[in-house]
Design an enzyme around this catalytic site. Structure first.
Site, PDB file in Angstrom:
ATOM      1  CG  ASP A 152      66.963   8.999  71.406  1.00 48.25           C
ATOM      2  OD1 ASP A 152      65.650   9.237  71.026  1.00 48.25           O
ATOM      3  OD2 ASP A 152      67.671   9.744  70.860  1.00 48.25           O
ATOM      4  CG  ASP A 179      88.292  -3.494  70.143  1.00 46.95           C
ATOM      5  OD1 ASP A 179      89.575  -4.200  69.862  1.00 46.95           O
ATOM      6  OD2 ASP A 179      88.205  -2.425  70.617  1.00 46.95           O
TER       7      ASP A 179
HETATM    8  P1  NAP Z   1      72.814   3.846  77.531  1.00 42.73           P
HETATM    9  O1  NAP Z   1      74.082   3.514  77.579  1.00 42.73           O
HETATM   10  O2  NAP Z   1      71.988   4.220  78.752  1.00 42.73           O
HETATM   11  O3  NAP Z   1      72.437   5.148  76.437  1.00 42.73           O
HETATM   12  C1  NAP Z   1      73.187   5.310  75.391  1.00 42.73           C
HETATM   13  C2  NAP Z   1      72.974   6.612  74.590  1.00 42.73           C
HETATM   14  O4  NAP Z   1      72.773   6.405  73.180  1.00 42.73           O
HETATM   15  C3  NAP Z   1      72.081   7.649  75.244  1.00 42.73           C
HETATM   16  O5  NAP Z   1      72.739   8.977  75.421  1.00 42.73           O
HETATM   17  C4  NAP Z   1      70.854   7.481  74.185  1.00 42.73           C
HETATM   18  O6  NAP Z   1      70.223   8.462  74.205  1.00 42.73           O
HETATM   19  C5  NAP Z   1      71.576   7.468  73.065  1.00 42.73           C
HETATM   20  N1  NAP Z   1      70.959   6.666  71.777  1.00 42.73           N
HETATM   21  C6  NAP Z   1      70.116   5.665  71.762  1.00 42.73           C
HETATM   22  N2  NAP Z   1      69.631   5.577  70.485  1.00 42.73           N
HETATM   23  C7  NAP Z   1      70.202   6.598  69.774  1.00 42.73           C
HETATM   24  C8  NAP Z   1      69.739   7.011  68.505  1.00 42.73           C
HETATM   25  N3  NAP Z   1      69.207   6.244  67.576  1.00 42.73           N
HETATM   26  N4  NAP Z   1      70.349   8.335  68.011  1.00 42.73           N
HETATM   27  C9  NAP Z   1      71.227   8.701  68.794  1.00 42.73           C
HETATM   28  N5  NAP Z   1      71.419   8.436  70.158  1.00 42.73           N
HETATM   29  C10 NAP Z   1      70.819   7.405  70.626  1.00 42.73           C
HETATM   30  O7  NAP Z   1      72.032   2.814  76.682  1.00 42.73           O
HETATM   31  P2  NAP Z   1      70.543   2.694  76.198  1.00 42.73           P
HETATM   32  O8  NAP Z   1      69.898   3.673  76.472  1.00 42.73           O
HETATM   33  O9  NAP Z   1      70.237   1.095  76.762  1.00 42.73           O
HETATM   34  O10 NAP Z   1      70.770   2.583  74.695  1.00 42.73           O
HETATM   35  C11 NAP Z   1      71.461   1.545  74.124  1.00 42.73           C
HETATM   36  C12 NAP Z   1      72.070   2.285  72.881  1.00 42.73           C
HETATM   37  O11 NAP Z   1      73.303   2.646  73.520  1.00 42.73           O
HETATM   38  C13 NAP Z   1      72.276   1.246  71.842  1.00 42.73           C
HETATM   39  O12 NAP Z   1      71.641   0.849  70.784  1.00 42.73           O
HETATM   40  C14 NAP Z   1      73.818   1.923  71.316  1.00 42.73           C
HETATM   41  O13 NAP Z   1      73.619   2.532  70.138  1.00 42.73           O
HETATM   42  C15 NAP Z   1      74.239   2.768  72.463  1.00 42.73           C
HETATM   43  N6  NAP Z   1      75.391   2.690  72.829  1.00 42.73           N
HETATM   44  C16 NAP Z   1      76.349   3.819  72.189  1.00 42.73           C
HETATM   45  C17 NAP Z   1      77.824   3.665  72.590  1.00 42.73           C
HETATM   46  C18 NAP Z   1      78.622   4.764  72.055  1.00 42.73           C
HETATM   47  O14 NAP Z   1      78.125   5.595  71.384  1.00 42.73           O
HETATM   48  N7  NAP Z   1      80.019   4.461  72.406  1.00 42.73           N
HETATM   49  C19 NAP Z   1      78.261   2.394  73.215  1.00 42.73           C
HETATM   50  C20 NAP Z   1      77.155   1.596  73.682  1.00 42.73           C
HETATM   51  C21 NAP Z   1      76.103   1.614  73.540  1.00 42.73           C
HETATM   52  P3  NAP Z   1      69.169   9.406  75.383  1.00 42.73           P
HETATM   53  O15 NAP Z   1      70.071   9.984  76.357  1.00 42.73           O
HETATM   54  O16 NAP Z   1      68.348  10.142  74.991  1.00 42.73           O
HETATM   55  O17 NAP Z   1      68.683   8.035  76.003  1.00 42.73           O
END
Ligand code: NAP
Length: 267
Positions: free
Chosen positions: A51, A153
């Site tokens: 994703d 936060d």
């Molecule tokens: P990353 O830190 O490398 O990965 C973030 C995780 O979010 C990966 O497991 C990714 O899936 C998953 N993800 C991304 N979009 C998604 C969606 N629409 N539905 C479900 N899971 C999703 O960061 P990145 O790859 O650059 O992605 C940026 C995204 O990370 C941000 O948009 C934010 O939503 C997310 N994020 C989440 C948290 C948290 O949950 N605590 C914290 C910071 C950021 P894949 O493994 O398939 O790539």
């Protein structure tokens, strides 16, 4: 007319690069064109990875209107429907038009800073928090009506398709990807005699204008993050969010894909 030209985006891990090579062979074997660099007149944007790779492809394409599809090289992905074992059938189905086109709405975030403002877009979400680990203080306005005085936060403003990402981790609601609306969810809100704000996700229609105004002393200390990308703005006066002014197109082959992912990833 038979579709003929394809843009391919992939992350740089070895498996994705190997799948990219296989995909190019399969497309060229069918006399289909693979663009060396992405072109706006292509028939399909194919993203290889997870994703996160899909998000990066959408951003690097400048939110292209060419439809997107994802080939998954990891575990299941909300944006990444095609399994590596399904590449042949995916190409055939695409050529024969056997798919559904869906529109995924984007969030617009207008950031007013100093004497100017800039509009940016996100497919998953905007996060508004402090640069360091201090408490973020923000006034929240819905359609110019003062709703609450937030302390905590930070706040996440998420699209329906981003509702399963960061939003989900902080207790936001899961919204069906193509819904016409967006939500705001707090990260560790403080609720005390001094501060009172909603603890629940707030789901709003796509006609809503949501404005976050950092308290004056904090304009410099506020960090805005769009889809995981830190945006570098100083003296932020306010950030105004609206939904659905722009969208991307994503093609879907299995209408149950979303629910399969929900079960696989969360249950
Ligand atoms: P990353 O830190 O490398 O990965 C973030 C995780 O979010 C990966 O497991 C990714 O899936 C998953 N993800 C991304 N979009 C998604 C969606 N629409 N539905 C479900 N899971 C999703 O960061 P990145 O790859 O650059 O992605 C940026 C995204 O990370 C941000 O948009 C934010 O939503 C997310 N994020 C989440 C948290 C948290 O949950 N605590 C914290 C910071 C950021 P894949 O493994 O398939 O790539």
């Amino acid at each position: 007319m038979t579709p003929h030209a394809f843009n391919i985006y992939s992350n740089n891990n070895q498996r994705s690069l190997a799948i990219r090579a296989v995909l190019i062979d399969k497309l060229q074997y069918r006399a289909l064109q693979v663009n060396q660099d992405p072109r706006p007149d292509a028939d399909l944007n194919i993203c290889i990875g997870g994703d996160g790779s899909f998000l990066r492809a959408v951003h690097s394409s400048g939110f292209s209107q060419v439809p997107f599809v994802g080939i998954n090289t990891g575990h299941l992905g909300f944006y990444q429907e095609i399994l590596v074992s399904e590449i042949d059938s995916f190409i055939d189905q695409f050529i024969h038009g056997e798919y559904i086109n869906t529109e995924l709405g984007l969030l617009s975030g207008r950031i007013a800073h100093g004497d100017s403002s800039q509009e940016l877009f996100a497919l998953n979400e905007f996060v508004v928090r402090t640069q360091n680990s201090t408490i973020a203080h923000m006034e929240v306005y819905v359609d110019d009506y003062h709703l609450e005085n937030f302390a905590g936060d930070g706040l996440i403003v998420s699209t329906p398709s981003g509702s399963t990402a960061y939003n989900f981790s902080v207790g936001g609601s899961v919204l069906y990807q193509t819904m016409k609306g967006f939500q705001m969810v707090p990260i560790a809100p403080i609720n005390s005699r001094a501060y009172r704000s909603l603890l629940n996700p707030l789901v709003m229609p796509n006609t809503t204008k949501l404005r976050l105004v950092p308290t004056p002393r904090e304009g410099d200390n506020i960090l805005v993050i769009a889809d995981g990308i830190n945006l570098d703005f100083k003296e932020i006066e306010y950030i105004e969010f609206t939904f659905g002014k722009k969208h991307i197109n994503r093609i879907v082959f299995n209408p149950m894909w979303y629910w399969i992912n929900i079960k696989d990833k969360f249950l």
